[in-house]
Scaffold this motif. Structure first.
Motif, short mmCIF file in Angstrom:
data_model
loop_
_atom_site.label_atom_id
_atom_site.label_comp_id
_atom_site.label_asym_id
_atom_site.label_seq_id
_atom_site.Cartn_x
_atom_site.Cartn_y
_atom_site.Cartn_z
N GLU A 67 -4.93 7.53 -14.58
CA GLU A 67 -5.00 8.31 -13.34
C GLU A 67 -6.03 7.73 -12.37
O GLU A 67 -5.79 7.64 -11.16
N VAL A 68 -7.17 7.31 -12.90
CA VAL A 68 -8.19 6.70 -12.04
C VAL A 68 -7.66 5.39 -11.48
O VAL A 68 -7.82 5.10 -10.28
N ASN A 69 -6.99 4.60 -12.30
CA ASN A 69 -6.40 3.34 -11.82
C ASN A 69 -5.36 3.59 -10.73
O ASN A 69 -5.28 2.84 -9.76
N GLU A 70 -4.57 4.65 -10.87
CA GLU A 70 -3.58 4.99 -9.85
C GLU A 70 -4.25 5.30 -8.52
O GLU A 70 -3.76 4.88 -7.46
N VAL A 71 -5.36 6.02 -8.56
CA VAL A 71 -6.10 6.32 -7.33
C VAL A 71 -6.55 5.02 -6.68
O VAL A 71 -6.39 4.83 -5.47
N LEU A 72 -7.10 4.13 -7.47
CA LEU A 72 -7.63 2.87 -6.94
C LEU A 72 -6.52 1.99 -6.37
O LEU A 72 -6.71 1.32 -5.34
N ILE A 73 -5.38 1.99 -6.99
CA ILE A 73 -4.26 1.20 -6.50
C ILE A 73 -3.69 1.83 -5.24
O ILE A 73 -3.35 1.14 -4.27
N TYR A 74 -3.62 3.14 -5.22
CA TYR A 74 -3.06 3.85 -4.07
C TYR A 74 -3.90 3.68 -2.82
O TYR A 74 -3.37 3.51 -1.72
N VAL A 75 -5.22 3.70 -2.95
CA VAL A 75 -6.08 3.65 -1.77
C VAL A 75 -6.12 2.27 -1.13
O VAL A 75 -6.60 2.14 0.00
N TYR A 76 -5.60 1.26 -1.79
CA TYR A 76 -5.69 -0.07 -1.19
C TYR A 76 -4.92 -0.12 0.13
O TYR A 76 -5.28 -0.86 1.04
N ALA A 77 -3.87 0.69 0.27
CA ALA A 77 -3.12 0.73 1.52
C ALA A 77 -3.96 1.28 2.66
O ALA A 77 -3.70 0.99 3.83
N TYR A 78 -4.97 2.05 2.34
CA TYR A 78 -5.80 2.68 3.37
C TYR A 78 -7.12 1.96 3.61
O TYR A 78 -7.64 1.97 4.71
N CYS A 79 -7.67 1.37 2.57
CA CYS A 79 -9.00 0.75 2.72
C CYS A 79 -8.95 -0.76 2.59
O CYS A 79 -9.96 -1.42 2.79
N GLY A 80 -7.81 -1.30 2.25
CA GLY A 80 -7.67 -2.74 2.13
C GLY A 80 -7.74 -3.21 0.68
O GLY A 80 -8.36 -2.58 -0.17
N PHE A 81 -7.06 -4.30 0.45
CA PHE A 81 -6.98 -4.85 -0.91
C PHE A 81 -8.34 -5.28 -1.46
O PHE A 81 -8.62 -5.01 -2.62
N PRO A 82 -9.21 -5.94 -0.67
CA PRO A 82 -10.49 -6.38 -1.24
C PRO A 82 -11.34 -5.22 -1.77
O PRO A 82 -11.90 -5.32 -2.87
N ARG A 83 -11.43 -4.14 -1.03
CA ARG A 83 -12.23 -3.00 -1.52
C ARG A 83 -11.60 -2.35 -2.73
O ARG A 83 -12.29 -1.95 -3.67
N SER A 84 -10.29 -2.23 -2.71
CA SER A 84 -9.61 -1.65 -3.86
C SER A 84 -9.79 -2.54 -5.09
O SER A 84 -10.07 -2.04 -6.18
N LEU A 85 -9.67 -3.84 -4.91
CA LEU A 85 -9.84 -4.77 -6.03
C LEU A 85 -11.26 -4.72 -6.58
O LEU A 85 -11.46 -4.72 -7.80
N ARG A 86 -12.26 -4.65 -5.70
CA ARG A 86 -13.65 -4.56 -6.17
C ARG A 86 -13.88 -3.26 -6.93
O ARG A 86 -14.61 -3.22 -7.92
N ALA A 87 -13.24 -2.18 -6.47
CA ALA A 87 -13.37 -0.90 -7.18
C ALA A 87 -12.72 -1.00 -8.56
O ALA A 87 -13.27 -0.49 -9.55
N ILE A 88 -11.57 -1.63 -8.64
CA ILE A 88 -10.90 -1.81 -9.93
C ILE A 88 -11.77 -2.63 -10.86
O ILE A 88 -11.93 -2.32 -12.04
N GLN A 89 -12.37 -3.71 -10.33
CA GLN A 89 -13.26 -4.55 -11.14
C GLN A 89 -14.48 -3.74 -11.62
O GLN A 89 -14.90 -3.87 -12.76
N THR A 90 -14.99 -2.90 -10.75
CA THR A 90 -16.14 -2.05 -11.12
C THR A 90 -15.73 -1.07 -12.20
O THR A 90 -16.48 -0.82 -13.14
N PHE A 91 -14.53 -0.52 -12.09
CA PHE A 91 -14.05 0.45 -13.08
C PHE A 91 -13.85 -0.23 -14.44
O PHE A 91 -14.14 0.35 -15.46
N MET A 92 -13.40 -1.45 -14.42
CA MET A 92 -13.17 -2.18 -15.67
C MET A 92 -14.51 -2.43 -16.35
O MET A 92 -14.64 -2.41 -17.53
#
Length: 92
Positions: A67-92
């Motif tokens: 569910e957390v991963n879904e949020v991070l993937i979903y928000v990339y359309a709104y905040c941009g891929f780089p921020r979403s990717l950094r958040a995913i990396q932080t979550f990992m």
């Protein structure tokens, strides 16, 4: 009146009213929904420092990893891929 001096009592009343309104508005969302908003907000801002505790809170209120991963993937359309990717990396 705007920018006029206020007494301590007026200040306390205003703070109490604001706190009560904030508490009432927060009842509109469940704790899980609040966690989603928090994670999405910090991801959008690119605030990794505050994002880490937001992940912990999200998991503690019952969200699972997917569910957390879904949020991070979903928000990339709104905040941009780089921020979403950094958040995913932080979550990992």
């Amino acid at each position: 009146m705007w920018l006029s001096p206020v007494s301590d009592e007026q200040y306390r009343v205003a703070i109490t009213e604001a706190t009560n309104r904030y508490a009432e508005v927060n009842k509109a969302l469940t704790v899980r929904e609040q966690a989603i908003v928090t994670v999405a907000s910090y991801t959008g801002k690119g605030d990794l420092k505050h994002l880490k505790p937001a992940f912990v809170q999200a998991l503690e209120v019952g969200m699972n990893i997917n569910e957390v991963n879904e949020v991070l993937i979903y928000v990339y359309a709104y905040c941009g891929f780089p921020r979403s990717l950094r958040a995913i990396q932080t979550f990992m």
